[in-house]
Enzyme design. Sequence first.
Site, PDB file in Angstrom:
ATOM      1  CE  LYS A  31      -4.250  -2.077   1.547  1.00  0.00           C
ATOM      2  NZ  LYS A  31      -3.799  -3.492   1.772  1.00  0.00           N
TER       3      LYS A  31
HETATM    4  C1  PLP Z   1      -4.449  -4.587   1.148  1.00  0.00           C
HETATM    5  C2  PLP Z   1      -3.726  -5.845   1.015  1.00  0.00           C
HETATM    6  C3  PLP Z   1      -4.167  -6.860   0.111  1.00  0.00           C
HETATM    7  C4  PLP Z   1      -5.419  -6.730  -0.715  1.00  0.00           C
HETATM    8  O1  PLP Z   1      -5.304  -5.766  -1.727  1.00  0.00           O
HETATM    9  P1  PLP Z   1      -6.609  -5.188  -2.457  1.00  0.00           P
HETATM   10  O2  PLP Z   1      -6.118  -4.044  -3.285  1.00  0.00           O
HETATM   11  O3  PLP Z   1      -7.547  -4.760  -1.375  1.00  0.00           O
HETATM   12  O4  PLP Z   1      -7.169  -6.291  -3.290  1.00  0.00           O
HETATM   13  C5  PLP Z   1      -3.381  -8.003  -0.001  1.00  0.00           C
HETATM   14  N1  PLP Z   1      -2.259  -8.174   0.740  1.00  0.00           N
HETATM   15  C6  PLP Z   1      -1.810  -7.241   1.597  1.00  0.00           C
HETATM   16  C7  PLP Z   1      -0.567  -7.515   2.378  1.00  0.00           C
HETATM   17  C8  PLP Z   1      -2.520  -6.051   1.773  1.00  0.00           C
HETATM   18  O5  PLP Z   1      -2.070  -5.131   2.645  1.00  0.00           O
END
Ligand code: PLP
Length: 475
Positions: free
Chosen positions: A117
């Site tokens: 993120k």
């Molecule tokens: C947020 C997150 C996901 C999921 O991603 P999306 O964009 O919501 O599909 C998967 N793995 C990790 C480690 C995350 O932080």
Amino acid sequence: MQMTTTYFSTRGGETGLSFTDVLLGGLARDGGLYLPESWPQFSAGELKALSGASYSDIAYHVMKPFIGDDIPDEALKKIIADVYGQNFSHAAVAPLVQIGPSGWIMELFHGPTIAFKDYALQMLGRLFDYVLEQKGQRVTIVGATSGDTGSAAIEACKSCKNIDIFILHPHGRTSDVQRRQMTSVIAPNVHNIALEGTFDDCQDHVKAMFGDEAFRTDMNLSAVNSINWARIMAQIVYYVSAALSLGTPDRPVSFAVPTGNFGNVFAAYAAKQMGLPIDKLIIGSNRNDILTRFFDSGEMKKTGVEPSLSPSMDIQISSNFERYLCDLMGRDAKALTKTMTAFKDTGHFELGDNLMKQARSDFAAYACDDETTLAMMRECYEATGYLLDPHTAVGLYAGWKARENGDISDLSVPLIALACAHPAKFPDAVEKAVGGRPPLPAHLADLFEREEKYDVLANDLESVKTYVKTNTNAA
Ligand SMILES: *Cc1c(COP(=O)(O)O)cnc(C)c1O
């Protein structure tokens, strides 16, 4: 390539918006999500010209057509250079590691909070700050977190002059690493609230603050949640970067993406619409497998959420799926609104064979329970010495399944599995799988010695509102 993109809401209530409008707006007023009115196109020649370019160069070329003239070139280039040149600990930013024949891992954990993120939120914070500065405005960002998103948002906003950020976490219910990643950020505009309640209580209070029109206006409330278009935009970059590294445009690639809210995998779909030769997009879900069931049956059906070893994918519905559905339905806002309203009212909707045929040609989806997740982590570690975090394991499992079942053409198409978090972020799962706890990377090594700052508040909306009002500089 055309230079200016305008945006519309998937529900049809807004059109012709600029990048700045959708950046600051987040969710459309009609309840829809923003999408570009057309997908900027990369020709094979343009992709070729980018091979060997730095991550920052690729980022500029990918994001520029989405931003248009809202941010002047020089400023945009400086933001990108600051973010990807300074805030990530690997020189390649999103490096690839080979783990098998035609099998690769793209590491997306070299940012400040060691999860993917950061790649979008670091950019989002800077874009917000730039646009607010130009407008002479300040905002108050409020959000709730069960652990992960909160720290990425705080890291993204801590140096922003025009943002105050308040993150509510459930007191005593996050892991020590997760809490410390938030509370050890000591900055005058960062406000950590430990709420004496659950994550759902935190979320309810945030919703209530947004729902209070007067409070919302007075505080200039804003959000950086996963439906903000700019996050998707910034995530397109690493798909382009990885494909170029493995020989695109001369050879296509496939991606395996552990998926919760459908944001990350939607960015891959966007890259494909822009001309990146992607063979197949493979979705991995944990036991909360609403998406996998949808691709099997053609019915999207809500159920309860159950905790899993990959908590960032423990979701009930995938909010970004609406963006894909909009394209799938030929951008027919009426039909989409009808479907989304039915989903809200009844908890399910169904698509006909024609649409499902298209959906299944874009995506393959496989679910992976906790036991299989641990087995995947163990097998990969024993075979290659490479340690996966549980989310990455879910995606890689889906990728192998897709190859086994012939969803991916053949071994000439590299399979790239996204490593969405560093294994040290989920030490309990790693210990269960391979018997040891991985050390935190260097920039977090002293996390447990750092000073913490947070305030514990009663589980009561008025206390939270008063706290925000007293501490924000944006009102
Ligand atoms: C947020 C997150 C996901 C999921 O991603 P999306 O964009 O919501 O599909 C998967 N793995 C990790 C480690 C995350 O932080």
